[in-house]
Each structure stands twice: as structure tokens, then as C-alpha cells.
Design a protein around this motif. Structure first.
Motif, PDB file in Angstrom:
ATOM      1  N   SER A 100     -24.867  18.893  -4.704  1.00 31.19           N
ATOM      2  CA  SER A 100     -23.711  19.793  -4.750  1.00 31.19           C
ATOM      3  C   SER A 100     -22.540  19.229  -3.954  1.00 31.19           C
ATOM      4  O   SER A 100     -21.384  19.308  -4.385  1.00 31.19           O
ATOM      5  N   PHE A 101     -22.827  18.665  -2.789  1.00 25.96           N
ATOM      6  CA  PHE A 101     -21.783  18.089  -1.950  1.00 25.96           C
ATOM      7  C   PHE A 101     -21.136  16.888  -2.634  1.00 25.96           C
ATOM      8  O   PHE A 101     -19.912  16.733  -2.631  1.00 25.96           O
ATOM      9  N   ALA A 102     -21.946  16.029  -3.243  1.00 29.41           N
ATOM     10  CA  ALA A 102     -21.408  14.864  -3.951  1.00 29.41           C
ATOM     11  C   ALA A 102     -20.547  15.301  -5.135  1.00 29.41           C
ATOM     12  O   ALA A 102     -19.473  14.739  -5.378  1.00 29.41           O
ATOM     13  N   LYS A 150     -15.276  15.503  -7.424  1.00 26.74           N
ATOM     14  CA  LYS A 150     -14.290  16.307  -8.158  1.00 26.74           C
ATOM     15  C   LYS A 150     -12.990  16.405  -7.371  1.00 26.74           C
ATOM     16  O   LYS A 150     -11.901  16.280  -7.936  1.00 26.74           O
ATOM     17  N   GLN A 151     -13.080  16.597  -6.066  1.00 21.85           N
ATOM     18  CA  GLN A 151     -11.888  16.712  -5.237  1.00 21.85           C
ATOM     19  C   GLN A 151     -11.114  15.393  -5.211  1.00 21.85           C
ATOM     20  O   GLN A 151      -9.885  15.388  -5.244  1.00 21.85           O
ATOM     21  N   ARG A 152     -11.804  14.273  -5.152  1.00 24.14           N
ATOM     22  CA  ARG A 152     -11.140  12.967  -5.147  1.00 24.14           C
ATOM     23  C   ARG A 152     -10.459  12.673  -6.480  1.00 24.14           C
ATOM     24  O   ARG A 152      -9.416  12.028  -6.527  1.00 24.14           O
ATOM     25  N   MET A 153     -11.082  13.130  -7.577  1.00 21.91           N
ATOM     26  CA  MET A 153     -10.513  12.856  -8.898  1.00 21.91           C
ATOM     27  C   MET A 153      -9.215  13.620  -9.130  1.00 21.91           C
ATOM     28  O   MET A 153      -8.325  13.135  -9.831  1.00 21.91           O
ATOM     29  N   VAL A 154      -9.075  14.807  -8.566  1.00 25.58           N
ATOM     30  CA  VAL A 154      -7.873  15.618  -8.780  1.00 25.58           C
ATOM     31  C   VAL A 154      -6.976  15.637  -7.549  1.00 25.58           C
ATOM     32  O   VAL A 154      -6.112  16.495  -7.419  1.00 25.58           O
ATOM     33  N   ALA A 155      -7.137  14.673  -6.658  1.00 17.85           N
ATOM     34  CA  ALA A 155      -6.401  14.679  -5.387  1.00 17.85           C
ATOM     35  C   ALA A 155      -4.895  14.588  -5.589  1.00 17.85           C
ATOM     36  O   ALA A 155      -4.141  15.301  -4.943  1.00 17.85           O
ATOM     37  N   GLY A 156      -4.407  13.752  -6.466  1.00 14.64           N
ATOM     38  CA  GLY A 156      -2.976  13.581  -6.613  1.00 14.64           C
ATOM     39  C   GLY A 156      -2.334  14.480  -7.649  1.00 14.64           C
ATOM     40  O   GLY A 156      -1.122  14.497  -7.803  1.00 14.64           O
ATOM     41  N   ASP A 157      -3.118  15.235  -8.389  1.00 11.81           N
ATOM     42  CA  ASP A 157      -2.602  16.057  -9.468  1.00 11.81           C
ATOM     43  C   ASP A 157      -2.149  17.410  -8.926  1.00 11.81           C
ATOM     44  O   ASP A 157      -2.910  18.137  -8.292  1.00 11.81           O
ATOM     45  N   GLU A 158      -0.905  17.770  -9.209  1.00 11.21           N
ATOM     46  CA  GLU A 158      -0.361  19.039  -8.712  1.00 11.21           C
ATOM     47  C   GLU A 158      -0.903  20.243  -9.485  1.00 11.21           C
ATOM     48  O   GLU A 158      -0.925  21.350  -8.978  1.00 11.21           O
ATOM     49  N   GLU A 159      -1.354  20.020 -10.724  1.00  9.12           N
ATOM     50  CA  GLU A 159      -1.830  21.122 -11.551  1.00  9.12           C
ATOM     51  C   GLU A 159      -3.170  21.670 -11.069  1.00  9.12           C
ATOM     52  O   GLU A 159      -3.452  22.852 -11.200  1.00  9.12           O
ATOM     53  N   TYR A 160      -3.996  20.830 -10.501  1.00  7.86           N
ATOM     54  CA  TYR A 160      -5.340  21.224 -10.094  1.00  7.86           C
ATOM     55  C   TYR A 160      -5.468  21.324  -8.583  1.00  7.86           C
ATOM     56  O   TYR A 160      -6.364  20.749  -7.986  1.00  7.86           O
TER      57      TYR A 160
END
Length: 109
Positions: A61-63, A68-78
Motif C-alpha cells: 500500500s505504501f509503495a 502514484k504521488q511521484r507520477m502526478v507530482a508536477g501535474d496541477e490537475e491531480y
């Protein structure tokens, strides 16, 4: 490291998923068997399979949350809150409560 195409990657992920589910199923059956032995036969409860199961589920769950957090880090929409930090704080709080309750009941026995 060799480059894998999508089919090889899919096969690898599927085989790891099956292995993970098999290991968790075996640990769950071991836990249920141990609980039955404890209740019916009066043997000592073995906490090891429970701890391994909890650690495996938490690690997965932690991984998942971290990736998921790293993949959407730069996206303002998510924009999402830091779920990995929340999970870590929650686990530490639950462990602290469990240790406190265990020591309280152990002292008042």
C-alpha cells in the motif's frame, strides 16, 4: 539492465502478483490454523504470520501511494494530499496505541 517490451513487463508483473497473493493466502491460512490451535488446544499464539502479513500489506500500500504521488507530482490537475505521510503517521499511531494498551493490560494482570 535489459530493456523489456510491454509483453515481458506484463508477464513479470502478473507473475509477481500471483506470487504475492499466494504468499498472503498461505500466511492467512497459517494465522487461521494458529488461532484454531490456540482456541481449541490451548497452545501459544504465534504472532509471526500476522506481523508478516501486516508488513506485506503495508509495504504494498505504501509503495502504491508513493509511486502514484511521484507520477502526478508536477501535474496541477491531480493535486492530492501526501498520502504516504498520512499512512506512516497512522501506522505509527496505531502501533503506539497497541503497545500502550498491551503494556497496560500486562501490568494489570
Amino acid at each position: 539492465m535489459k530493456n523489456c517490451d510491454e509483453m515481458d513487463r506484463s508477464i513479470q508483473l502478473r507473475s509477481e502478483e500471483i506470487g504475492y497473493k499466494t504468499a498472503l493466502s498461505a500466511l492467512s491460512l497459517w494465522t487461521i490454523h494458529n488461532i484454531w490451535q490456540t482456541l481449541a488446544g490451548g497452545e501459544r499464539f504465534n504472532i509471526l504470520p500476522v506481523l508478516i502479513s501486516c508488513a506485506s500489506i503495508f509495504a504494498q500500500s505504501f509503495a502504491h501511494a508513493t509511486i502514484k504521488q511521484r507520477m502526478v507530482a508536477g501535474d496541477e490537475e491531480y493535486r492530492e494530499p501526501n498520502t504516504a505521510l498520512r499512512m506512516t503517521v497512522l501506522v505509527i499511531a496505531i502501533a503506539g496505541i497497541a503497545v500502550a494498551l498491551g503494556s497496560y493490560f500486562l501490568m494489570n494482570r
